[in-house]
Design an enzyme around this catalytic site. Sequence first.
Site, PDB file in Angstrom:
ATOM      1  N   ASP A 366     101.253  40.730   8.527  1.00  0.00           N
ATOM      2  CA  ASP A 366     101.046  40.654   9.977  1.00  0.00           C
ATOM      3  C   ASP A 366     101.703  39.400  10.552  1.00  0.00           C
ATOM      4  O   ASP A 366     102.220  39.405  11.673  1.00  0.00           O
ATOM      5  CB  ASP A 366      99.553  40.586  10.312  1.00  0.00           C
ATOM      6  CG  ASP A 366      98.724  41.691   9.688  1.00  0.00           C
ATOM      7  OD1 ASP A 366      99.233  42.374   8.775  1.00  0.00           O
ATOM      8  OD2 ASP A 366      97.569  41.867  10.100  1.00  0.00           O
ATOM      9  N   GLU A 493      99.157  52.876   5.748  1.00  0.00           N
ATOM     10  CA  GLU A 493      98.265  52.842   4.590  1.00  0.00           C
ATOM     11  C   GLU A 493      97.612  54.191   4.294  1.00  0.00           C
ATOM     12  O   GLU A 493      96.862  54.312   3.326  1.00  0.00           O
ATOM     13  CB  GLU A 493      97.201  51.764   4.808  1.00  0.00           C
ATOM     14  CG  GLU A 493      97.798  50.367   4.842  1.00  0.00           C
ATOM     15  CD  GLU A 493      96.860  49.347   5.453  1.00  0.00           C
ATOM     16  OE1 GLU A 493      95.632  49.584   5.452  1.00  0.00           O
ATOM     17  OE2 GLU A 493      97.344  48.314   5.955  1.00  0.00           O
TER      18      GLU A 493
END
Length: 776
Positions: A366, A493
Amino acid sequence: MSNLNENYLIDEWRIVEKKFELDDSLKNESLFTVANGYIGLRGNFEEGIDNKRFSVEGTYINGFYETHKIKYGEKAYAFPEIGQTMLNVFNAKKIKIEVDDEEFNMLHSEILDYKRVLDLKEGTLKRSVVWRTKSDKEIEINFERLASLIEKHLAAIRVTIKPINFDGEIKITSTIDCEVKNITSEDDPRVGSGIEGKALDVYKKNFNNDIIEVYARTKNSKFDLVCAAKNVVENVQFSKKEFEDNNQIGYEYKIKAERNKEIVLTKYIAYATTRDLEYCDLDKIKEEVLEKAYNDGFDKIKNSQIDYLNEFWEKADVEIDGDVNLQQGIRFNMFHILQSTGRDGITNICAKGLTGEGYEGHYFWDTEMYIVPMFTYTMPEVARKLLEYRYNILDKARDRARQMSHKKGALFSWRSINGEECSAYFPASTAQYHINADIAYAIKKYYEATNDIEFMKKYGAEVLFETARIWIDVGHYVDGRGFCIDGVTGPDEYTAIVNNNAYTNIMAKDHLKFAHDMVNILKKEDQQLFMRLKNKIALQDEEVEEWLKASNNMYIPYDDKLKIHPQDDSFLNKKVWDFENTPKDKYPLLLHYHPLVIYRHQVCKQADWVLALFLHSDMFSKEQKKRDYDYYEKVTTHDSSLSPCIFSIVACDIGYNQKAYDYFMKTARMDLEDHHGNTKDGIHAANMAGSWMGMVFGFGGFRVNKDKIKFNPIIPDKWNRYSFRVNYKGRLIKVKVEKHSVLLSLLEGEPIKVDVYNNTVLLTQDRDIEVNTVTI
C-alpha cells in the site's frame, strides 16, 4: 450508530464532536488520534472509559514490535515462523480529576456541556467539558494534546480546570499506566495479534523532580522502551505526593482551587526505544526531549506544530468549493496520512496508521502504490524516507529470496515490520511477487519527479537491481507467447496463485526496463560508483541484457474474442460469482466463504488489472480501457478499501464522470462515516491517500510520462471549483479548475512546460495561464 449530522459539526478544518455517544466511542478513538509518524496517541479520554466493550486504550510506537511464534496446523518449507506485532505501549495519557472524592468520568458524571475537536491546522486534539458533581459543584475542564511533528519522541497534554461556582480542593492524579496489552486474534483475520498477555517486562520505575519514568523490555524481541512524563502545575498552591502500585506510577496533586481561577497541568511525555536508538542513548534522548519541552512550554511546541502544518498545507492542500463534507473529508484524510507516516528511513506507514491495531501495525505494498505518490508530488523528502526504508530492509528481502529458492536477488515481504515475512497465508501474501515491481515503480516515479540521482546512487539502484533479478528467475519463455510468469497472486486477493497475472506481468515489464535504463544512467553519471555497486552485488552484464530482453518479450494476456485483458490465464474460464443471490450480510466474502470457494469464481476483491490501467494509462487507448473497465467493474466487490479510488481515477480517464464521482465519494469520507464498519480498528490509510490520488490523478488528470507532465481536468457538476498543488522537479504548480476554465500558476521554481488537454503551455511565476475547461 449515532446520526452524523446530529452529533458532528461539518467544518473544513476541524472534526467536531458536539455530543458524546458511547456507541461511537471505538470509532472515534481512531478518528481523534494524534500522531507524528513515531508516536500515536489513540483518541481515548485522559480519564479513560471503564467499559472495555467501548474502548481500546492505545498508544503506539511506529516500528516497535514484539515477536511471537506463528501457529500452523500443518507447516511447509519456508513458511514464516515468527510473527511481529506493533505493541500497545504504556499509557502516559492518563489523568484523573476528583472533587469531593467523586471522580470525573464521561460515562458516570453529569455532563452539562461537551465538545471535542481535532484541529487539522494545529495538529491538536481538544476536549471541553462542563461537569456538575453530585454536590452541585460545576467545573469547566479543557484538555489539549498533541504529538510533536517536530520532535518525534515528544507528546504533550495540557489540562485547564476552572471551578465555576465554588472554592475548594481538587485532586489531580497524573500517571503512566503499565497495565496495557494488545488485542488478541479474533475471527476476523484483519484484527488482533498472536500475542497473549503482557509483552513488556517492567524493570525500573523512577520518580525524579516531577518526572515519572518506566523502563521495560519486550519478552521476545528484546527491545527496550522508556516512557517518561514531566508534570508541571501552574497558577495555584498545591501539595504533591508520589503514587505507585503494581500497574501505575504517578503524582497526586491536591490543589486549593478558587472560583473562576484556572488550574493548569501540563504533561510532557517522551518515548524512546532501542528499535531506533542504542541502549546507552535512551536516557540522553529522554532527558533532552523533556528538558527542551519544559523550557519551550506548551504554546511554543504548539506554535511550531502550526508552522509545520502551514507549510504542509501550502504544498499539499486540496480545495473544493461546493461540498463542505467532501472538503472536510479530504483534508482529514491527508492530515492522517501525514501524521501516520514514518519519516526516519527506519519506519514506514502501517495499514491502519498509528490509530489502532488492525493488521498488527504491519507495512504493505500500500505504501508504494498509494502513500508514496501523495508525498512524491507534495513533500518529496518524505517519499524519499519511505523508499529508504526499503533499502534498509534489503538484506531481509535477500534472505526471503533465498528461502523462496532464488539463488540471487531480493524478494520483499508482503506483510512485515522489520522486513521478514509475517503472513501465514501464502496464497494471498508470499505469492504476491508484484510487490517487487510496485517498489520499483515508486522509485521510478520518485526519480522522475525529483531528478534525485544521489538517492539512486546510494539506495534506489541497488534495490532496483536486486529485485529485478527475481523476475528472470521466476519467469520463463513460452513459444508463441514470450516471457511468462507462473504461480503468483496479483493485487486481487480473491484470485490466488495463477499464471500470468496481467498486472504482475506489466509491472515486471516496466521494472525490468527501468532497471536496464538505470544501469546506463549510473554508468554515465558515476562509472566508479557503478562498478562498486556492480561488484558488491556481483551483477553480470548478461543479466542486464536479459532484463531488457524479458521486458521486450513480456507476455500480457489478451482475449481476442472479448477484446479485453484477462486478469490471468484462467480467470475467464471460471464461472462468475452469483452476485444477485449473495446477501449483503455475506460481504466481505473472505469472512463468510472458504478461500477455495472464492478462488473458483470470477470475483475480484479489489482493483487488479484496473489498477494497471491507471499506472500505465499511456499504453492503452480509451476504447480499450472502457472495455476492460466495464468487464471488471461487474465482478469486483470492493471488499478492499484500496479499490474504489482506483475505479474512480480510471472512470475519470474514460469519461465515466458519474461513476468517477460515486466511487470517489466512497473514499473521501470512508472513515469519518465508517463505511466499512471497522474504523474502530484503525483508519484505512491507503484509502485516505487514495482520495488525494482521486482528486489529483482522477479529476485533475495529472500524469507524468518520462520527462513530461500533463493535466486533463474535469469538474463534477456538484462542485463550483476545486484546486490542488503538485511538486515536480522543484516547481510547485497550482491547478485551479472552474466550470469553464482551468487556471495554472507556478508558485515556486523555474519556468516549465506542461500539457493541458494536449496543448503545451509555458508556466512562469510572473504569469498565470488560463485555458478553457474541456468536457469529457
